[in-house]
Design a protein around this motif. Sequence first.
Motif, PDB file in Angstrom:
ATOM      1  N   GLY A  21      -3.167  -3.629   0.091  1.00 49.79           N
ATOM      2  CA  GLY A  21      -2.671  -2.908  -1.091  1.00 49.79           C
ATOM      3  C   GLY A  21      -3.777  -2.710  -2.121  1.00 49.79           C
ATOM      4  O   GLY A  21      -3.940  -1.618  -2.681  1.00 49.79           O
ATOM      5  N   ILE A  22      -4.554  -3.759  -2.368  1.00 48.54           N
ATOM      6  CA  ILE A  22      -5.648  -3.666  -3.344  1.00 48.54           C
ATOM      7  C   ILE A  22      -6.695  -2.666  -2.854  1.00 48.54           C
ATOM      8  O   ILE A  22      -7.179  -1.818  -3.618  1.00 48.54           O
ATOM      9  CB  ILE A  22      -6.282  -5.062  -3.580  1.00 48.54           C
ATOM     10  N   ALA A  23      -6.994  -2.732  -1.565  1.00 49.24           N
ATOM     11  CA  ALA A  23      -7.985  -1.807  -0.995  1.00 49.24           C
ATOM     12  C   ALA A  23      -7.530  -0.358  -1.146  1.00 49.24           C
ATOM     13  O   ALA A  23      -8.332   0.535  -1.441  1.00 49.24           O
ATOM     14  CB  ALA A  23      -8.223  -2.140   0.474  1.00 49.24           C
ATOM     15  N   SER A  24      -6.234  -0.126  -0.990  1.00 50.50           N
ATOM     16  CA  SER A  24      -5.760   1.256  -1.100  1.00 50.50           C
ATOM     17  C   SER A  24      -5.858   1.767  -2.542  1.00 50.50           C
ATOM     18  O   SER A  24      -6.086   2.958  -2.768  1.00 50.50           O
ATOM     19  CB  SER A  24      -4.349   1.413  -0.534  1.00 50.50           C
ATOM     20  N   ILE A  25      -5.735   0.864  -3.505  1.00 48.35           N
ATOM     21  CA  ILE A  25      -5.918   1.276  -4.909  1.00 48.35           C
ATOM     22  C   ILE A  25      -7.379   1.664  -5.155  1.00 48.35           C
ATOM     23  O   ILE A  25      -7.672   2.685  -5.796  1.00 48.35           O
ATOM     24  CB  ILE A  25      -5.492   0.144  -5.879  1.00 48.35           C
ATOM     25  N   VAL A  26      -8.287   0.855  -4.638  1.00 50.10           N
ATOM     26  CA  VAL A  26      -9.715   1.154  -4.808  1.00 50.10           C
ATOM     27  C   VAL A  26     -10.040   2.518  -4.183  1.00 50.10           C
ATOM     28  O   VAL A  26     -10.714   3.353  -4.794  1.00 50.10           O
ATOM     29  CB  VAL A  26     -10.593   0.037  -4.188  1.00 50.10           C
ATOM     30  N   THR A  27      -9.503   2.754  -2.991  1.00 43.95           N
ATOM     31  CA  THR A  27      -9.738   4.035  -2.321  1.00 43.95           C
ATOM     32  C   THR A  27      -9.200   5.198  -3.155  1.00 43.95           C
ATOM     33  O   THR A  27      -9.864   6.230  -3.318  1.00 43.95           O
ATOM     34  CB  THR A  27      -9.035   4.042  -0.933  1.00 43.95           C
ATOM     35  N   GLU A  28      -8.005   5.017  -3.685  1.00 44.54           N
ATOM     36  CA  GLU A  28      -7.371   6.074  -4.493  1.00 44.54           C
ATOM     37  C   GLU A  28      -8.172   6.347  -5.770  1.00 44.54           C
ATOM     38  O   GLU A  28      -8.394   7.495  -6.148  1.00 44.54           O
ATOM     39  CB  GLU A  28      -5.945   5.613  -4.843  1.00 44.54           C
ATOM     40  N   LEU A  29      -8.618   5.281  -6.427  1.00 42.00           N
ATOM     41  CA  LEU A  29      -9.425   5.452  -7.640  1.00 42.00           C
ATOM     42  C   LEU A  29     -10.719   6.190  -7.323  1.00 42.00           C
ATOM     43  O   LEU A  29     -11.124   7.105  -8.045  1.00 42.00           O
ATOM     44  CB  LEU A  29      -9.756   4.084  -8.265  1.00 42.00           C
TER      45      LEU A  29
ATOM     46  N   THR B 125       0.823  -4.179  -6.601  1.00 39.46           N
ATOM     47  CA  THR B 125      -0.128  -3.142  -6.159  1.00 39.46           C
ATOM     48  C   THR B 125       0.548  -1.789  -5.967  1.00 39.46           C
ATOM     49  O   THR B 125      -0.020  -0.754  -6.320  1.00 39.46           O
ATOM     50  CB  THR B 125      -0.803  -3.550  -4.827  1.00 39.46           C
ATOM     51  N   GLU B 126       1.770  -1.795  -5.412  1.00 40.83           N
ATOM     52  CA  GLU B 126       2.430  -0.516  -5.113  1.00 40.83           C
ATOM     53  C   GLU B 126       2.785   0.268  -6.374  1.00 40.83           C
ATOM     54  O   GLU B 126       2.864   1.492  -6.353  1.00 40.83           O
ATOM     55  CB  GLU B 126       3.650  -0.721  -4.206  1.00 40.83           C
ATOM     56  N   GLN B 127       2.993  -0.448  -7.487  1.00 42.11           N
ATOM     57  CA  GLN B 127       3.278   0.252  -8.747  1.00 42.11           C
ATOM     58  C   GLN B 127       2.001   0.868  -9.331  1.00 42.11           C
ATOM     59  O   GLN B 127       2.011   1.999  -9.823  1.00 42.11           O
ATOM     60  CB  GLN B 127       3.898  -0.693  -9.780  1.00 42.11           C
ATOM     61  N   VAL B 128       0.918   0.112  -9.300  1.00 41.06           N
ATOM     62  CA  VAL B 128      -0.346   0.651  -9.817  1.00 41.06           C
ATOM     63  C   VAL B 128      -0.747   1.887  -8.999  1.00 41.06           C
ATOM     64  O   VAL B 128      -1.155   2.910  -9.548  1.00 41.06           O
ATOM     65  CB  VAL B 128      -1.448  -0.424  -9.796  1.00 41.06           C
TER      66      VAL B 128
ATOM     67  N   TRP C  61       0.812  -1.219   0.000  1.00 45.79           N
ATOM     68  CA  TRP C  61       0.000   0.000   0.000  1.00 45.79           C
ATOM     69  C   TRP C  61       0.851   1.278   0.000  1.00 45.79           C
ATOM     70  O   TRP C  61       0.336   2.368   0.149  1.00 45.79           O
ATOM     71  CB  TRP C  61      -0.962   0.008   1.192  1.00 45.79           C
ATOM     72  N   ILE C  62       2.180   1.111  -0.177  1.00 39.86           N
ATOM     73  CA  ILE C  62       3.047   2.297  -0.271  1.00 39.86           C
ATOM     74  C   ILE C  62       3.466   2.469  -1.729  1.00 39.86           C
ATOM     75  O   ILE C  62       4.156   1.616  -2.290  1.00 39.86           O
ATOM     76  CB  ILE C  62       4.294   2.142   0.617  1.00 39.86           C
ATOM     77  N   PRO C  63       3.049   3.564  -2.373  1.00 41.76           N
ATOM     78  CA  PRO C  63       3.336   3.768  -3.793  1.00 41.76           C
ATOM     79  C   PRO C  63       4.828   3.639  -4.099  1.00 41.76           C
ATOM     80  O   PRO C  63       5.643   4.197  -3.373  1.00 41.76           O
ATOM     81  CB  PRO C  63       2.879   5.207  -4.050  1.00 41.76           C
TER      82      PRO C  63
END
Length: 235
Positions: A134-142, A94-97, A22-24
């Motif tokens: 990590g996946i959850a943080s991508i959803v939140t960011e989107l 996940t961190e790259q996306v 979850w860290i970019p």
Amino acid sequence: MKIFTIFATISFLSTVLAGTPWIPEPRDGSWLERHEGFVNNSLINGGEINLLFYGDSITDNWEVDDPYWGAKEIYDEYYAPLGSANYGVGSDRTEQVLWRIINGEVSNLRPKVCVLKIGTNNLDENTDVDIARGIASIVTELRSRLPETKVLLLGILPRENSVMTSRCENINGMISILDNGNTVRYLNMRGAYFDGNFFYEGLYVHDLIHLSKLGYAMWQEVMDPLFSDMFNSTN
Ligand SMILES: *[C@@H]1O[C@H](CO)[C@@H](O)[C@H](O)[C@H]1NC(C)=O
């Protein structure tokens, strides 16, 4: 004592070297160039992009023109006409996306739907709980950067063997709760690819990780009811 120190050092190093889901975190070289290409594409064509794909090589390969493992023909028939952008990048975790999303790729976009399938490349380095986070943080960011876009979150596909597949299912169980019935929907396509003991014939290439063209046809078919529903909904 000495041996212990060596092991402790190795363990410490592997913790440091592995990314945190979850860290970019960017990569370099041609990866950065592709990212820049996506940013440019969003800036130039943003108004025509109604559908956005995010993911790793399995998403990337939608646009590969190969009769065995590419799916360009299917992509061109079903998705390109809708106004689609595919921001899948091979080997991405996940961190790259996450890094790509917060560094300009979704600026100037207002797609109706974003299809997200990610996490399989984290399996070597991270725990199931951390990957789910990590996946959850991508959803939140989107959701925060694209508030009008619905996220269609796909479960990680079965891979290789029943041990790896049950890890995928463990992660899928955790991310499935992100489905809120409206702006985020979750879909697990597992049953179309794996029956609990074996992988259905012909849907994967030899590594049992990447899909064959038939595997992509299956993806399109299994996703279609929910996808169409989300894409055509007006709220
Ligand atoms: C993106 O656009 C910038 C500005 O026009 C340009 O300098 C750069 O080469 C482009 N990069 C890619 C990868 O297309």
